[in-house]
Design a protein around this motif. Structure first.
Motif, short mmCIF file in Angstrom:
data_model
loop_
_atom_site.label_atom_id
_atom_site.label_comp_id
_atom_site.label_asym_id
_atom_site.label_seq_id
_atom_site.Cartn_x
_atom_site.Cartn_y
_atom_site.Cartn_z
N UNK A 127 5.41 21.47 -32.45
CA UNK A 127 5.73 22.58 -33.36
C UNK A 127 4.76 22.63 -34.54
N UNK A 128 4.35 23.85 -34.90
CA UNK A 128 3.50 24.08 -36.07
C UNK A 128 2.19 23.29 -36.01
N UNK A 129 1.64 23.17 -34.81
CA UNK A 129 0.37 22.45 -34.66
C UNK A 129 -0.42 23.06 -33.51
N UNK A 130 -1.72 22.92 -33.57
CA UNK A 130 -2.57 23.38 -32.48
C UNK A 130 -2.35 22.49 -31.26
N UNK A 131 -2.47 23.02 -30.04
CA UNK A 131 -2.34 22.18 -28.85
C UNK A 131 -3.36 21.05 -28.86
N UNK A 132 -2.94 19.89 -28.36
CA UNK A 132 -3.85 18.74 -28.21
C UNK A 132 -4.05 18.51 -26.71
N UNK A 133 -5.31 18.44 -26.30
CA UNK A 133 -5.65 18.39 -24.88
C UNK A 133 -6.01 16.98 -24.45
N UNK A 134 -5.49 16.56 -23.28
CA UNK A 134 -5.75 15.23 -22.75
C UNK A 134 -5.93 15.31 -21.24
N UNK A 135 -6.89 14.56 -20.72
CA UNK A 135 -7.07 14.49 -19.27
C UNK A 135 -5.88 13.82 -18.62
N UNK A 168 8.89 16.26 -24.97
CA UNK A 168 7.76 16.98 -25.56
C UNK A 168 7.39 18.15 -24.64
N UNK A 169 6.81 19.18 -25.26
CA UNK A 169 6.38 20.35 -24.51
C UNK A 169 4.93 20.16 -24.07
N UNK A 170 4.69 20.33 -22.78
CA UNK A 170 3.33 20.23 -22.24
C UNK A 170 3.02 21.48 -21.44
N UNK A 171 1.75 21.80 -21.35
CA UNK A 171 1.31 22.93 -20.54
C UNK A 171 0.22 22.45 -19.60
N UNK A 172 0.38 22.75 -18.31
CA UNK A 172 -0.59 22.33 -17.31
C UNK A 172 -0.42 23.15 -16.04
N UNK A 173 -1.53 23.12 -15.22
CA UNK A 173 -2.78 22.40 -15.41
C UNK A 173 -3.84 23.29 -16.05
N UNK A 174 -4.82 22.64 -16.68
CA UNK A 174 -6.00 23.31 -17.21
C UNK A 174 -7.24 22.66 -16.60
N UNK A 175 -8.33 23.41 -16.56
CA UNK A 175 -9.62 22.83 -16.17
C UNK A 175 -10.09 23.20 -14.80
N UNK A 176 -11.40 23.46 -14.70
CA UNK A 176 -12.03 23.81 -13.43
C UNK A 176 -12.91 22.68 -12.88
N UNK A 177 -13.17 21.66 -13.70
CA UNK A 177 -14.00 20.52 -13.25
C UNK A 177 -13.11 19.51 -12.54
N UNK A 178 -12.70 19.86 -11.32
CA UNK A 178 -11.70 19.06 -10.61
C UNK A 178 -12.01 19.08 -9.12
N UNK A 179 -11.21 18.37 -8.35
CA UNK A 179 -11.39 18.30 -6.90
C UNK A 179 -10.16 18.86 -6.20
N UNK A 180 -10.35 19.94 -5.44
CA UNK A 180 -9.28 20.46 -4.60
C UNK A 180 -9.33 19.86 -3.20
N UNK A 181 -10.47 19.23 -2.88
CA UNK A 181 -10.63 18.54 -1.60
C UNK A 181 -11.73 17.50 -1.78
#
Length: 330
Positions: free
Chosen positions: A137-145, A181-194
């Protein structure tokens, strides 16, 4: 061997004549939804767009526009299948969840390992190498792998929270408060789908190791046999907070090589341009025309590395990093 293309994701894999399509996809690291694995639940259903397949339940040949269960089908030709539940890298739409904090523990002088449980975890889809945001609440999102692979029941994070890093300290306080805690996912395109069809070079600085852990854990569940080299760069020996795990991979997984790079080992200015790490990577002897690189660290490190590797012959499209998305060069 036959080649199978999945639409609309564009993911491909190879299948032997006596191997069912679901098993072959799983061996390539492609997450096809499945449950019963005997053709009853129909969760792995796909539509045949190109080619012919054999239904192993009744030994009938299936042709274009017929529906098949991947767990009960063999390829008779190269195939194209329509299956909307399989997502290409980076195309999963982010969703917000209330996560239960299962564990928070210190694993170094300034890094915490966090374990989260999400409701209806089986319905959450993400790819190895993606990341999430912790929304306070009242803060910018913090991003973590995300440090865990997509098939694990819980979500693992590695959070660096030195005493002078105010936003990270607030996240640790929220995670240890006993509340969800509230989390939002997934983010990111540098990943492996296969699993890729060429060698991999993984380069991490600091807690960028978390993303590499997700990739390695994922690849170890597939039939991937190409070489994997991990360079992990830190300023001091004590910053390599899970060195024993990387050394265990080096010992137990034949394709894998771990190459630690520690600033303390050389009299140089680590904070300057990460030259030591880049020099080590350039000296690795990889065939830069035929390798895929994943890099995680500061924008300075990532762009310095990318420029050096592209100059050495790496195709720019073979260099993957979330930095290219969230901190693009002007």
């Amino acid at each position: 061997m036959h080649r199978v293309v999945l639409a609309p994701s564009g993911l491909t894999f190879s299948v032997a004549p006596d191997q069912d399509l679901l098993a072959a996809a799983a061996g390539a690291g492609i997450a096809v939804p499945a449950a019963c694995r005997n053709g009853v639940c129909e969760i792995c259903e796909a539509r045949l767009l190109v080619g012919r397949a054999l239904n192993t339940r009744n030994q009938q040949t299936m042709t274009v526009n017929e529906r098949l269960m991947m767990c009960r089908s063999l390829a008779l030709d190269d195939l194209t299948l329509e299956i909307n539940a399989v997502m290409a890298a980076g195309t999963n739409q982010p969703r917000t969840y209330q996560a239960k904090v299962v564990d928070v523990r210190s694993i170094s002088h300034d890094v915490y390992r966090v374990e989260l449980q999400l409701p209806r975890r089986r319905e959450l889809s993400f790819h190895a190498g993606q990341y999430l945001s912790v929304n306070l609440p009242d803060a910018e999102p913090c991003y973590f792998s995300i440090a865990s692979s997509p098939d694990e029941a819980s979500i693992e994070l590695h959070i660096q929270a030195s005493p002078d890093w105010v936003s990270a300290q607030k996240v640790i306080e929220a995670l240890t408060s006993g509340n969800d805690v509230t989390v939002e996912l997934p983010h990111g395109k540098a990943c492996l789908a296969s699993a890729p069809q060429k060698p991999l070079l993984l380069v991490a600085a600091g807690t960028g190791f978390a993303q590499m852990k997700s990739l390695v854990d994922y690849l170890r569940t597939t039939s991937y046999q190409h070489p994997v080299k991990l360079f992990w760069g830190v300023r001091r020996h004590e910053d390599m907070y899970l060195r024993s795990l990387a050394e265990e991979w080096h010992k137990d997984w034949p394709p894998f090589t771990f190459l630690p790079v520690v600033g303390d080992d050389e009299d140089n200015d680590w904070a300057g341009h990460h030259d030591q790490l880049v020099r080590a990577v350039l000296a690795s002897g990889m065939d830069w025309q035929h390798v895929e690189v994943h890099a995680s660290g500061s924008p300075t490190m990532v762009y310095t590395l990318m420029d050096a590797l592209v100059e050495a012959g790496l195709p720019e499209a073979a260099f993957l990093s979330d930095v290219l998305e969230y901190a693009p060069r002007g």
